[in-house]
Design an enzyme around this catalytic site. Structure first.
Site, PDB file in Angstrom:
ATOM      1  N   ASP A  28      32.523  48.487  49.794  1.00 27.05           N
ATOM      2  CA  ASP A  28      32.581  49.127  48.492  1.00 27.05           C
ATOM      3  C   ASP A  28      33.691  48.415  47.726  1.00 27.05           C
ATOM      4  O   ASP A  28      34.868  48.532  48.075  1.00 27.05           O
ATOM      5  CB  ASP A  28      32.897  50.618  48.654  1.00 27.05           C
ATOM      6  CG  ASP A  28      33.013  51.355  47.321  1.00 27.05           C
ATOM      7  OD1 ASP A  28      33.130  50.702  46.266  1.00 27.05           O
ATOM      8  OD2 ASP A  28      33.019  52.597  47.340  1.00 27.05           O
ATOM      9  N   VAL A  29      33.329  47.664  46.695  1.00 27.86           N
ATOM     10  CA  VAL A  29      34.319  46.814  46.024  1.00 27.86           C
ATOM     11  C   VAL A  29      35.379  47.610  45.272  1.00 27.86           C
ATOM     12  O   VAL A  29      36.395  47.051  44.858  1.00 27.86           O
ATOM     13  CB  VAL A  29      33.647  45.811  45.060  1.00 27.86           C
ATOM     14  CG1 VAL A  29      32.791  44.825  45.840  1.00 27.86           C
ATOM     15  CG2 VAL A  29      32.841  46.513  43.973  1.00 27.86           C
ATOM     16  N   LYS A  75      32.213  42.970  31.267  1.00 32.52           N
ATOM     17  CA  LYS A  75      31.967  41.533  31.382  1.00 32.52           C
ATOM     18  C   LYS A  75      32.881  40.727  30.457  1.00 32.52           C
ATOM     19  O   LYS A  75      33.273  39.606  30.778  1.00 32.52           O
ATOM     20  CB  LYS A  75      30.491  41.232  31.122  1.00 32.52           C
ATOM     21  CG  LYS A  75      29.570  41.798  32.198  1.00 32.52           C
ATOM     22  CD  LYS A  75      29.961  41.338  33.602  1.00 32.52           C
ATOM     23  CE  LYS A  75      29.015  41.831  34.675  1.00 32.52           C
ATOM     24  NZ  LYS A  75      29.352  41.347  36.021  1.00 32.52           N
ATOM     25  N   TYR A 119      28.654  48.044  30.201  1.00 34.46           N
ATOM     26  CA  TYR A 119      28.465  46.771  30.903  1.00 34.46           C
ATOM     27  C   TYR A 119      29.139  45.636  30.139  1.00 34.46           C
ATOM     28  O   TYR A 119      29.876  44.825  30.719  1.00 34.46           O
ATOM     29  CB  TYR A 119      26.971  46.501  31.055  1.00 34.46           C
ATOM     30  CG  TYR A 119      26.622  45.220  31.760  1.00 34.46           C
ATOM     31  CD1 TYR A 119      26.692  45.133  33.141  1.00 34.46           C
ATOM     32  CD2 TYR A 119      26.186  44.108  31.043  1.00 34.46           C
ATOM     33  CE1 TYR A 119      26.353  43.953  33.795  1.00 34.46           C
ATOM     34  CE2 TYR A 119      25.837  42.935  31.690  1.00 34.46           C
ATOM     35  CZ  TYR A 119      25.927  42.862  33.071  1.00 34.46           C
ATOM     36  OH  TYR A 119      25.581  41.681  33.714  1.00 34.46           O
TER      37      TYR A 119
END
Length: 245
Positions: free
Chosen positions: A61-62, A157, A153
């Site tokens: 799990d990052v 990014k 998102y």
């Protein structure tokens, strides 16, 4: 001699899609991979396909610092070191500004941004001991221009793009390069959140009039991981069929 003989690379979100393509290519080039993902069945199948002498899967799990530390330790203990990191894990749940609540925004930040931060920080000591290394952060064309209907998102990014440049400056004296890759529409499961009609409309905006493939992205990632790109750091490389032109 293959480009990655003796090199060990950790790939987050490596169980399928772009991450899996990168893992396969790295092993084909003589490298060894640690595949981290929450998709245990797919990750274990990929590691079995690549073989125990070349690949190791760990549930990761990052968003959890302990999982990153465990993955780095496993790379060193199993394969003898760590030379590369691909921050590939990410989520994409497209919603407009007014459709996005705080929980969805924070979920994107934790996976796409915090996960990348934790990964970069975790690998530095092992990479220094190995004599240096390369980090590739997978951003998006949504981190290069405005992207409709995907505010959370897009925010992460764009953040990843800036984090890459800051880390490149910080880590250059340690012999570690950091670059970001910005894919356009790539034919992977991530785009299944949109309808086929929506994806076809998106492709019509791409000058090359097609989606990219996971393998095409993987080739770029391998270049940035390899010594072929030894004088490249802090770069942002679009692979989008001309979508950001």
């Amino acid at each position: 001699m293959a480009r990655f003989d003796g090199k060990v690379v950790l790939i987050s979100g490596g169980a399928r899609g772009q991450g899996a393509a990168e893992a396969r290519m790295l092993v084909a080039e003589g490298g060894k991979v640690v595949i981290g993902d929450v998709l245990e069945e797919e990750g274990r199948a990929l590691a079995a396909e690549l073989g125990p002498s070349s690949a190791l899967f760990l549930r990761q799990d990052v968003t959890e610092e302990a999982d990153w530390n465990r993955a780095v330790a496993a790379a060193v203990e199993t394969f003898g070191g760590l030379h590369g990191l691909v921050n590939n894990a990410g989520i994409y749940i497209p919603k407009t500004l007014m459709e996005t609540d705080a929980a969805l925004f924070e979920r994107h930040m934790r996976v796409n941004q915090l996960g990348c931060f934790l990964g970069m920080k975790a690998v530095v000591p092992a990479m220094e001991r190995a004599g240096g290394g390369s980090i590739v952060n997978i951003s998006s064309v949504a981190g290069l221009r405005g992207s409709p209907g995907a505010i959370a998102y897009s925010a992460t990014k764009w953040a990843l793009r800036g984090m890459t440049k800051a880390a490149a400056v910080d880590l250059a004296p340690r012999g570690i390069r950091v670059n970001s890759v910005h894919p356009g529409p790539i034919d992977t499961d991530m785009l299944k959140v949109r309808t086929p009609e929506q994806n076809r409309a998106r492709v019509e905006l791409v000058p090359m009039k097609r989606m990219g493939t996971a393998e095409e992205v993987a080739k770029l990632v391998l270049f940035l991981l390899s010594d072929d790109s030894a004088y490249i750091t802090g770069a942002e490389v679009a692979i989008d069929g001309g979508a950001t032109l």
